[in-house]
Design a protein around this motif. Sequence first.
Motif, mmCIF file in Angstrom:
data_model
loop_
_atom_site.group_PDB
_atom_site.id
_atom_site.type_symbol
_atom_site.label_atom_id
_atom_site.label_comp_id
_atom_site.label_asym_id
_atom_site.label_seq_id
_atom_site.Cartn_x
_atom_site.Cartn_y
_atom_site.Cartn_z
ATOM 1 N N ARG A 192 0.827 -1.213 0.000
ATOM 2 C CA ARG A 192 0.000 0.000 0.000
ATOM 3 C C ARG A 192 0.860 1.261 0.000
ATOM 4 O O ARG A 192 0.648 2.167 -0.813
ATOM 5 C CB ARG A 192 -0.920 -0.002 1.222
ATOM 6 N N VAL A 193 1.857 1.298 0.902
ATOM 7 C CA VAL A 193 2.689 2.498 1.034
ATOM 8 C C VAL A 193 3.503 2.741 -0.234
ATOM 9 O O VAL A 193 3.636 3.882 -0.696
ATOM 10 C CB VAL A 193 3.617 2.366 2.263
ATOM 11 N N GLN B 158 -6.024 -0.338 9.033
ATOM 12 C CA GLN B 158 -6.635 0.299 7.867
ATOM 13 C C GLN B 158 -5.950 -0.114 6.569
ATOM 14 O O GLN B 158 -6.211 0.475 5.518
ATOM 15 C CB GLN B 158 -6.565 1.824 8.028
ATOM 16 N N THR B 159 -5.098 -1.132 6.646
ATOM 17 C CA THR B 159 -4.294 -1.532 5.485
ATOM 18 C C THR B 159 -5.161 -1.923 4.296
ATOM 19 O O THR B 159 -4.956 -1.440 3.168
ATOM 20 C CB THR B 159 -3.376 -2.706 5.871
ATOM 21 N N LYS C 246 -7.932 -0.732 -0.988
ATOM 22 C CA LYS C 246 -9.137 -0.525 -1.802
ATOM 23 C C LYS C 246 -9.201 0.921 -2.295
ATOM 24 O O LYS C 246 -9.543 1.182 -3.460
ATOM 25 C CB LYS C 246 -10.361 -0.845 -0.946
ATOM 26 N N THR C 247 -8.855 1.852 -1.419
ATOM 27 C CA THR C 247 -8.853 3.264 -1.818
ATOM 28 C C THR C 247 -7.843 3.512 -2.940
ATOM 29 O O THR C 247 -8.142 4.198 -3.925
ATOM 30 C CB THR C 247 -8.519 4.158 -0.608
ATOM 31 N N LYS D 251 -8.167 3.353 -10.627
ATOM 32 C CA LYS D 251 -9.198 3.045 -11.622
ATOM 33 C C LYS D 251 -9.798 4.328 -12.185
ATOM 34 O O LYS D 251 -10.010 4.456 -13.403
ATOM 35 C CB LYS D 251 -10.274 2.192 -10.961
ATOM 36 N N ASP D 252 -10.055 5.301 -11.311
ATOM 37 C CA ASP D 252 -10.572 6.594 -11.775
ATOM 38 C C ASP D 252 -9.571 7.292 -12.671
ATOM 39 O O ASP D 252 -9.936 7.895 -13.700
ATOM 40 C CB ASP D 252 -10.896 7.488 -10.577
ATOM 41 N N ARG D 253 -8.301 7.209 -12.297
ATOM 42 C CA ARG D 253 -7.260 7.840 -13.102
ATOM 43 C C ARG D 253 -7.203 7.237 -14.506
ATOM 44 O O ARG D 253 -7.051 7.947 -15.501
ATOM 45 C CB ARG D 253 -5.920 7.708 -12.386
#
Length: 742
Positions: free
Chosen positions: A611-612, A637-638, A643-644, A650-652
Amino acid sequence: MSDTRRRVKVYTLNEDRQWDDRGTGHVSSTYVERLKGMSLLVRAESDGSLLLESKINPNTAYQKQQDTLIVWSEAENYDLALSFQEKAGCDEIWEKICQVQGKDPSVEVTQDPIDESEEERFEEMPETSNLIDLPTCELDKLEEIADLVTSVLSSPIRREKLALALENEGYIKKLLQLFQTCENLDNAEGLHHLYEIIRGILFLNKATLFEVMFSDECIMDVVGCLEYDPALAQPKRHREFLTKTAKFKEVIPITDSELRQKIHQTYRVQYIQDVILPTPSVFEENFLSTLTSFIFFNKVEIVSMLQEDEKFLSEVFAQLTDEATDDDKRRELVNFFKEFCAFSQTLQPQNRDAFFKTLANLGILPALEIVMGMDDLQVRSAATDIFSYLVEFSPSMVREFVMQEAQQSDDDILLINVVIEQMICDTDPELGGAVQLMGLLRTLIDPENMLATANKTEKSEFLNFFYNHCMHVLTAPLLANTSEDKLEKGTVGSTKSTTICPDNYQTAQLLALILELLTFCVEHHTYHIKNYIMNKDLLRRVLILMNSKHTFLALCALRFMRRIIGLKDEFYNRYIIKGNLFEPVINALLDNGTRYNLLNSAIIELFEFIRVEDIKSLTSHIVENFYKALESIEYVQTFKGLKTKYEQEKDRQSQKLTSVPSILRSNRFRRDARALDDDEELWFNEEEEEEEVVVPPIEKSKTDDDFPDSYEKFIETKKGTWFSFNAKNNSCCNSLMKHLFF
């Protein structure tokens, strides 16, 4: 004076009261204007650099020991020693020192060392007090003598005076004659006094007295006196051990009587220091520094004398490698070399280099290859110790030997494979020998100590050799314990183990050692280990061990994957995605439940790293395939963070797609992927040739399964990712549209 006579070794005494080698050179006594006086200069024989520059101070106490040694102190806790190759050279420098200090060269000590706390009191002493009057050496005077010896130990000045008196009057030999009388008369009181006397004389710390006490004539009587400790109910039997139990084994007859005598003396003095004498108190710890030096220089002399006897060493090697040599004899030869190598650690670096080169030239490595394969555990252990000395001395020398050997021998009998097999077959429940051998293998395959020259690159040559001839031997236990017939198909989130893992603790330890070595390879061997992992589908096999009941083994498997992901290499990432290799990791996390332990933390850290570092390909794969199983984990919150990241990417991508000209997104420009014309096929082939990654081939192991789906085919997904778009080039434009929409 000849160069041989001028040749010396320079030593300094470190904080642990051990002598450190400064180097070998040639000494001279010269007037140095800068130092305003006569000085000792030693220049290195290798490059002429200055090893030592010491002014001969008129007030410094110099000691001459063993005919070839001069010792002195230049400052508090800074002791120096010159060890001469020849007695004549030592005598000449000693005369120069005595000349500066106005002393007779026949003395062994030029000055009485003065303790600062006693200096003022010493200056007030009358001249008649310079000598200590010793009681007559008689039975009824033993208690008085013992009290005298014990009383002087707290005073450096009185110790020096007593030592001088003992030396001048030949007192020690008279005391030892009394010892024989007391033993014959069973005079227990007298024997207890003699113990205190001899122990006290040892604590005087005088080399000249040691030479008398440790001579062939006296040493056994000295040991006898030390048997009668008043604190013991019964005397010890040290002499019985030294004369009957301890046997001097000459693996090859030693014809040099001086060498034989030196070996006997060193063993007995070492026994006195290590076994007989009690551990010195804080106030006595420096009393035996000269005894330590005595043993040290004896060992240096023994190694030098043996090394110079080429006939002796040649005969030892001949018998060691002779098939007709019986096992008992070979065991003695190996133990001799082990002790020989241990003694060599006392040599200074240049001489130690010459020593090991001599052993290499005589064939120590082929000899080790023979003895390391023997059934005798003691022989194998000794051979491993010898091998460790050689690897520590020169890993390059060992690597060069095994690469040359590979040209003439089968893989099974290569030295490095013999070492690996010994590691695998270690019978020790704690795998002590295997751990030692693993450390040696790690040193041998470490690129940091591999040389690169203009003519050859050791790293490339050796790693190619290792992966072609040795890696299959190293990984054999791992592959055998994770074979396909042990796999069972499971589902994500299932608490049922998907494989039958080895439950044997010793096997688990061995696999952990192998994984530690493979993890080291991932960090340091780049494309060699990458090619091996891809071709053997190694990571999949390793992750089977995530189901082991031994948590340390599961953590080793996880650490292996973590190192791979830590490289952030898209080749590895695509391999992990295609093989769905996160599944066993996620299953292990879910099976662990709510337990907050090391396994839980290590798995969470793996996903947090992804994630990082925003590793997009792995993030997409995890979210698309495993998020439903992971979304309930909210104590960190990993996974929500992953997911975020996924949704943001995906939006990008959607925004990028909408920015492409509509003409390129028109359906009328689409065509079937199989309908490429000849020009397009040629263009793709050229791209593949340009992006091909060249990896040295690894020979297949007969026992390993091939990677079922060639990784080279898989990397085609990378083709077309990077290109130069030229609107004028119709073929390139069509290829671009194919890439975007098909």
